[in-house]
Motif scaffolding. Structure first.
Motif, PDB file in Angstrom:
ATOM      1  N   VAL A  34       1.465  -0.945   0.167  1.00  0.00           N
ATOM      2  CA  VAL A  34      -0.408   0.277   0.278  1.00  0.00           C
ATOM      3  C   VAL A  34       1.712   1.314  -0.061  1.00  0.00           C
ATOM      4  O   VAL A  34       1.752   1.111   0.864  1.00  0.00           O
ATOM      5  CB  VAL A  34      -0.651   0.248   1.267  1.00  0.00           C
ATOM      6  N   LEU A  35       0.635   2.036  -1.195  1.00  0.00           N
ATOM      7  CA  LEU A  35       1.709   2.988  -1.047  1.00  0.00           C
ATOM      8  C   LEU A  35       1.041   4.518  -0.505  1.00  0.00           C
ATOM      9  O   LEU A  35      -0.489   4.571  -1.837  1.00  0.00           O
ATOM     10  CB  LEU A  35       1.994   3.868  -2.409  1.00  0.00           C
ATOM     11  N   HIS A  36       0.792   5.166   0.043  1.00  0.00           N
ATOM     12  CA  HIS A  36      -0.167   6.344   0.346  1.00  0.00           C
ATOM     13  C   HIS A  36       0.857   8.173   0.688  1.00  0.00           C
ATOM     14  O   HIS A  36       2.025   8.037   0.412  1.00  0.00           O
ATOM     15  CB  HIS A  36      -0.268   6.147   1.784  1.00  0.00           C
ATOM     16  N   ILE A  37      -0.078   8.449   0.339  1.00  0.00           N
ATOM     17  CA  ILE A  37       0.376   9.393   0.685  1.00  0.00           C
ATOM     18  C   ILE A  37      -0.966  10.639   0.703  1.00  0.00           C
ATOM     19  O   ILE A  37      -1.925  10.437   0.946  1.00  0.00           O
ATOM     20  CB  ILE A  37       0.696  10.666  -0.689  1.00  0.00           C
ATOM     21  N   ASN A  38      -0.740  12.076   1.833  1.00  0.00           N
ATOM     22  CA  ASN A  38      -1.932  13.303   2.722  1.00  0.00           C
ATOM     23  C   ASN A  38      -0.996  14.191   2.519  1.00  0.00           C
ATOM     24  O   ASN A  38       0.342  14.803   2.201  1.00  0.00           O
ATOM     25  CB  ASN A  38      -1.770  12.574   3.333  1.00  0.00           C
ATOM     26  N   ASP A  39      -2.734  14.929   2.234  1.00  0.00           N
ATOM     27  CA  ASP A  39      -1.869  16.583   3.049  1.00  0.00           C
ATOM     28  C   ASP A  39      -0.741  17.147   1.594  1.00  0.00           C
ATOM     29  O   ASP A  39      -0.045  17.831   2.047  1.00  0.00           O
ATOM     30  CB  ASP A  39      -1.057  17.099   3.637  1.00  0.00           C
ATOM     31  N   THR A  40      -1.592  16.845   0.078  1.00  0.00           N
ATOM     32  CA  THR A  40       0.274  17.651  -0.857  1.00  0.00           C
ATOM     33  C   THR A  40      -0.189  19.753  -1.038  1.00  0.00           C
ATOM     34  O   THR A  40       0.570  19.513  -1.444  1.00  0.00           O
ATOM     35  CB  THR A  40      -0.447  16.819  -1.951  1.00  0.00           C
ATOM     36  N   HIS A  41      -1.999  19.367  -0.334  1.00  0.00           N
ATOM     37  CA  HIS A  41      -1.920  20.884  -0.806  1.00  0.00           C
ATOM     38  C   HIS A  41      -1.578  21.725  -1.935  1.00  0.00           C
ATOM     39  O   HIS A  41      -0.383  23.116  -2.022  1.00  0.00           O
ATOM     40  CB  HIS A  41      -1.510  21.201   0.530  1.00  0.00           C
ATOM     41  N   GLY A  42      -1.675  20.883  -3.068  1.00  0.00           N
ATOM     42  CA  GLY A  42      -1.530  21.758  -4.207  1.00  0.00           C
ATOM     43  C   GLY A  42       0.537  21.936  -4.462  1.00  0.00           C
ATOM     44  O   GLY A  42       0.829  22.926  -5.628  1.00  0.00           O
ATOM     45  N   ALA A  43       1.185  21.065  -3.529  1.00  0.00           N
ATOM     46  CA  ALA A  43       2.801  20.874  -3.782  1.00  0.00           C
ATOM     47  C   ALA A  43       3.187  20.443  -4.927  1.00  0.00           C
ATOM     48  O   ALA A  43       2.819  18.999  -5.106  1.00  0.00           O
ATOM     49  CB  ALA A  43       3.390  20.545  -2.958  1.00  0.00           C
ATOM     50  N   LEU A  44       2.165  20.805  -6.597  1.00  0.00           N
ATOM     51  CA  LEU A  44       2.344  20.054  -7.567  1.00  0.00           C
ATOM     52  C   LEU A  44       3.941  19.828  -7.973  1.00  0.00           C
ATOM     53  O   LEU A  44       4.747  19.202  -9.005  1.00  0.00           O
ATOM     54  CB  LEU A  44       1.595  20.810  -8.704  1.00  0.00           C
ATOM     55  N   LEU A  45       4.693  21.789  -7.985  1.00  0.00           N
ATOM     56  CA  LEU A  45       5.861  21.464  -8.491  1.00  0.00           C
ATOM     57  C   LEU A  45       7.069  21.133  -7.454  1.00  0.00           C
ATOM     58  O   LEU A  45       6.554  21.342  -6.326  1.00  0.00           O
ATOM     59  CB  LEU A  45       6.040  22.844  -8.838  1.00  0.00           C
ATOM     60  N   PRO A  46       8.051  20.517  -7.623  1.00  0.00           N
ATOM     61  CA  PRO A  46       9.321  20.731  -6.815  1.00  0.00           C
ATOM     62  C   PRO A  46       9.355  21.804  -6.465  1.00  0.00           C
ATOM     63  O   PRO A  46       9.573  22.699  -7.126  1.00  0.00           O
ATOM     64  CB  PRO A  46       9.964  20.289  -7.469  1.00  0.00           C
ATOM     65  N   GLU A  47      10.372  21.357  -4.574  1.00  0.00           N
ATOM     66  CA  GLU A  47      10.039  22.952  -4.045  1.00  0.00           C
ATOM     67  C   GLU A  47      11.759  23.160  -4.018  1.00  0.00           C
ATOM     68  O   GLU A  47      12.512  21.961  -4.011  1.00  0.00           O
ATOM     69  CB  GLU A  47      10.193  23.093  -2.733  1.00  0.00           C
ATOM     70  N   THR A  48      12.517  24.054  -4.076  1.00  0.00           N
ATOM     71  CA  THR A  48      13.624  24.351  -3.618  1.00  0.00           C
ATOM     72  C   THR A  48      13.856  24.383  -2.216  1.00  0.00           C
ATOM     73  O   THR A  48      13.234  25.313  -1.694  1.00  0.00           O
ATOM     74  CB  THR A  48      14.573  25.540  -4.803  1.00  0.00           C
ATOM     75  N   ARG A  49      14.975  23.618  -2.136  1.00  0.00           N
ATOM     76  CA  ARG A  49      15.308  23.528  -0.086  1.00  0.00           C
ATOM     77  C   ARG A  49      16.592  25.052   0.088  1.00  0.00           C
ATOM     78  O   ARG A  49      17.107  25.467  -1.163  1.00  0.00           O
ATOM     79  CB  ARG A  49      15.766  22.460   0.431  1.00  0.00           C
ATOM     80  N   ALA A  50      16.150  24.935   1.512  1.00  0.00           N
ATOM     81  CA  ALA A  50      17.159  25.621   1.602  1.00  0.00           C
ATOM     82  C   ALA A  50      19.011  25.804   1.082  1.00  0.00           C
ATOM     83  O   ALA A  50      19.352  26.645   0.735  1.00  0.00           O
ATOM     84  CB  ALA A  50      16.993  25.727   3.387  1.00  0.00           C
TER      85      ALA A  50
END
Ligand SMILES: [Zn+2]
Length: 459
Positions: A34-50
Motif C-alpha cells: 500500500v502506497l500512500h500520500i496525504n495533504d499535498t496542498h497544491g505541492a505539484l511542482l518541485p520545491e527548492t530547499r534551503a
C-alpha cells in the motif's frame, strides 16, 4: 488522563504482539503493498530547499510509485488521504484542484478521500474535480442536507483487488462545518459511521483499510475503539510517521496499524502487508512500512512534467497590463486590496464591500499581468456574497476583523447592501450569522475583469 492512556498503550502493545501476528501452516500467502500520500496542498511542482537542492513534486511521486508497481506488479494500491487543496500554487488554485487530481491520477493513485481543505472551494467545485478523473472519491461521513434527509455525496467505500486479496477501503474525514463552504452539508461522527460500515464491509473483504482525513490523534482513538480495521492510512495532522504505529485490541487477536506520510509531496509512504490464508480466511501475519523521501535523487516522470508545463504555459497568458504597481500594503489607497474592494463594489452593485486583508498574498505588479499573477495575489476561488447589513453589524465586523472597506460612508441607523468574499466570511463568526446569498461571482474572476479594464486602451 494522557499519562494513563500512554501507559495503557505500552502495556497493550507488549501483551498483544504475539496474538496479533500469530501464524500457522497456511494454504496460500499474499504480499500486498500500500502506497500512500496525504495533504499535498497544491505541492505539484518541485520545491527548492534551503540548501539549494530541488525535491518534491508530483512528477517525482509518480516515479517512485511506478518503480514500486514495476517491482510488485498486481500487488500495489496507492491511496491519497485528502487535502489536495486548500491553498497551493497558481496551477492548483486556477484549476480548483483539477490539475492536481489529473496529475495524481497519472501518478497512479487508486482512491482519494476529500479532506476538509478540499471542501473550501465549495461542493460544486469538488464535484467538478471528481468528475474530471476516474479515481474514485470516497467519504462515508459527509452528506448533503435535503428535504428527504441526508443524502450521500460520495461512495462510502470501494473494494479493490490486489495481490489476490479483496481490499476494502472506507473513507472517513473531517469538514469545517462553521465555514461558509459547508452550507448544506452534514457531518456524522467518524467512529459511529465506521462501526456501522465495518460490520457489513468486513464480510466482503480480506483486508480492511480506512482512508482517513481525521488526523493522527483521532486515528488512534478510532483504532482503539473500533474493531476490524487492519490499517488506517491517515492525513490532516501532517504527521510524519516513520514507521507504522500499532494499536492492539487487548484480549483479541486483532490489531490496527496507522500510517501517515507528512505533507506537501515530500514523502510517499509504503506499507508491506503479508497475509496467510487459513480455513477461517485471510490473516495478516506481518506489517512493515517506511516513508520514501521524494528527494532530488528521484527522477521526474517526463509525462507528468510535460503535463504540468503545458498548464503553466496556459497560466502565463496575459490578462491585462497594469499601468502602475499596486503593492500588498496595509496602508494607503493605491493597494491591491483597495483595488479589489472597489472592483467587488462595481461588479456586485453593492453599497459597501468588505474584504479581509488576509485574503491577499501579493501585490499587483506593473506591466503585463498573467493569470498566474492573479492566483498569487488571491490564492483562493472565493465566492462573492451579498447581504443587507445595518450600520451596527458593519461596525462590529470592522471591529472583529482587519477589513478593507470600499463604498458608502456608513451612517448609524441605516441599512446597506454589503458584499463580502467567502474567504473573509470563513474567518468572521459574527458576519456568518447574516443571511448572505451567493452573488454568482468569484473574487478571482472579478479581479481578472478589473485588471483588464485597468489596462491602457488598445492593449
Ligand atoms: Zn486537513
Amino acid at each position: 488522563m494522557m499519562r494513563r492512556m500512554r501507559g495503557w498503550w505500552v502495556w497493550a502493545a507488549a501483551a498483544a504482539l504475539s496474538l496479533c501476528l500469530l501464524s500457522a501452516a497456511p494454504e496460500r500467502t499474499a504480499h500486498l503493498v500500500v502506497l500512500h500520500i496525504n495533504d499535498t496542498h497544491g505541492a505539484l511542482l518541485p520545491e527548492t530547499r534551503a540548501d539549494g537542492s530541488v525535491a518534491g513534486g508530483v512528477a517525482r511521486v509518480a516515479t517512485l510509485a511506478r518503480q514500486v508497481r514495476e517491482q510488485a506488479p498486481g500487488r500495489v494500491l496507492f491511496l491519497h488521504a485528502g487535502d489536495v487543496l486548500s491553498r497551493g500554487g497558481p496551477l492548483t488554485v486556477e484549476s480548483g484542484g483539477v490539475t492536481d487530481l489529473q496529475a495524481l491520477e497519472q501518478a497512479g493513485i487508486d482512491v482519494f478521500t476529500p479532506g476538509n481543505g478540499d471542501f473550501y472551494f465549495g461542493l460544486d467545485n469538488l464535484l467538478r474535480v471528481s468528475g474530471a478523473v476516474r479515481v474514485p472519491f470516497i467519504h462515508a461521513n459527509i452528506a448533503r442536507v435535503t428535504p428527504e434527509g441526508p443524502e450521500p455525496i460520495f461512495a462510502s467505500h470501494v473494494i479493490l483487488e490486489a495481490a489476490g486479496l479483496r481490499v476494502g477501503v472506507l473513507g472517513l474525514g473531517e469538514v469545517r462545518m462553521d465555514h461558509p463552504s459547508a452550507r448544506g452539508l452534514t457531518l456524522r461522527g467518524a467512529a459511529e459511521v465506521a462501526r456501522e460500515r465495518i460490520t457489513e464491509l468486513r464480510e466482503q473483504v480480506d483486508v480492511l483499510i480506512v482512508l482517513s482525513h481525521l488526523g493522527e490523534i483521532a486515528d488512534r482513538m478510532l483504532a482503539a475503539s473500533v474493531l476490524g480495521i487492519d490499517l488506517i492510512v491517515g492525513g490532516h495532522s501532517h504527521s510524519k510517521l516513520d514507521r507504522p504505529v500499532q494499536v492492539v485490541h487487548p484480549g483479541t487477536p486483532s490489531c490496527t496499524w496507522i500510517v501517515q506520510a507528512g505533507d506537501l509531496s515530500r514523502f510517499v509512504g509504503r506499507v508491506d502487508i503479508e497475509a496467510e490464508q487459513h480455513e477461517a480466511g485471510w490473516r495478516i501475519t506481518r506489517v512493515g512500512g517506511r516513508l520514501m523521501p521524494v528527494d532530488g535523487s528521484v527522477e521526474e516522470a517526463p509525462d507528468i512534467r510535460k503535463f504540468l508545463e503545458d498548464h503553466q504555459e496556459r497560466l502565463a497568458q496575459v490578462v491585462g497590463r497594469n499601468p502602475a504597481e499596486l503593492p500588498n500594503a496595509r496602508e494607503g489607497q493605491d493597494t491591491v486590496g483597495q483595488f479589489a474592494a472597489e472592483a467587488v463594489l462595481r461588479a456586485t452593485g453593492a453599497e459597501v464591500a468588505l474584504l479581509g486583508r488576509d485574503a491577499f498574498d501579493a501585490g499587483l505588479p506593473a506591466g503585463p499581468v498573467t493569470l498566474a499573477d492573479v492566483y498569487r495575489i488571491h490564492p483562493w476561488r472565493s465566492p462573492v456574497l451579498v447581504a443587507q447589513l445595518n450600520a451596527e453589524q458593519i461596525r462590529q465586523a470592522r471591529e472583529e476583523l482587519d477589513l478593507l472597506v470600499a463604498g458608502a460612508e456608513v451612517t448609524p441607523g441605516q441599512t446597506y447592501a454589503v458584499a463580502v468574499d467567502g474567504f473573509t466570511l470563513g474567518g468572521a463568526p459574527l458576519l456568518r450569522e447574516a443571511p448572505f446569498t451567493d452573488s454568482g461571482l468569484r473574487l478571482d474572476e472579478v479581479l481578472i475583469g478589473s485588471i483588464r479594464a485597468r489596462s491602457p486602451a488598445g492593449e
